[in-house]
Scaffold this motif. Structure first.
Motif: not given
Length: 220
Positions: A30-45
């Motif tokens: 039950n992941i809700a707004p304002t909580q920390d969530i798992l995300a993925i970002v990309g970069s040149t590395n």
């Protein structure tokens, strides 16, 4: 819109599916707004995974409370809104999930449904992120992009989150891609034939409830 989702998959499964690694991962039903969530970002590395606060706080915001009102962004106008247009070109992310909830109005009530993708497989929402700083405090936050519903979701709600397939994920995380027209073309409804939905307990309405009973189907 997208206001609740789940992630119960193991970090090993996520690593194999999405080619990212994380030290810790706690299942949440039950992941809700304002909580920390798992995300993925990309970069040149390469790509990296981490936790972002759900609810975008633009870098220019004077009050962090704005984040609770910016959990979603409409893909149709994302290149027009001041809070999002620059992020579309340079601060995109994937948000990891294995199902999400949406509410269908039935008579005078709203019935929650759980929606899965590819028979319950891990998938990713298209997201944007930003970094807010003030007086030594820093918050890195994100929002989930939404679009018009597909045939399945249209029976439940008038919006749905943007779900990206493998090819689209690669493009979304490509740091060299800044063409907003091309990026917006990725923000389309997911194939309804690859999604399923079923009603679940109204306990999910309360973010204090967070256990596997929330994802069990019920009869209505």
């Amino acid at each position: 819109m997208c206001g609740r989702f789940t992630l119960e998959a193991s970090k090993e499964l996520i690593a194999s599916k999405l080619n990212v690694y994380m030290d810790e991962l706690e299942p949440s039903y039950n992941i809700a707004p304002t909580q920390d969530i798992l995300a993925i970002v990309g970069s040149t590395n390469g790509r990296r995974a981490g936790y972002l606060q759900w609810g975008l706080i633009p870098n220019w915001a004077k009050d962090t409370k704005i984040g609770s009102k910016m959990i979603n962004a409409r893909s149709e106008t994302v290149d027009e809104k001041p809070a999002f247009t620059s992020l579309l070109a340079r601060r995109r992310c994937l948000i990891v999930a294995d199902s999400f909830y949406e509410w269908k109005r039935i008579a005078n009530e709203k019935q929650p449904y759980r929606i899965t993708v590819n028979n319950g497989d891990v998938f990713t929402f298209a997201g944007l992120w930003d970094r807010w700083e003030s007086d030594g405090e820093e918050i890195v936050s994100c929002t989930i992009l939404t679009t018009q519903p597909n045939n399945l979701m249209g029976e439940i709600h008038d919006r749905m989150p943007v779900i990206l397939d493998e090819r689209q994920r690669e493009m979304w995380l490509d740091p060299t891609l800044e063409d907003k027209i091309m990026l917006k073309r990725l923000l389309t409804p997911y194939d309804s034939n690859k999604m399923d939905a079923y009603p679940v307990s109204k306990k999910v309405n309360n973010s204090k409830y967070n256990d596997s009973s929330l994802i069990q189907p019920i009869t209505i």
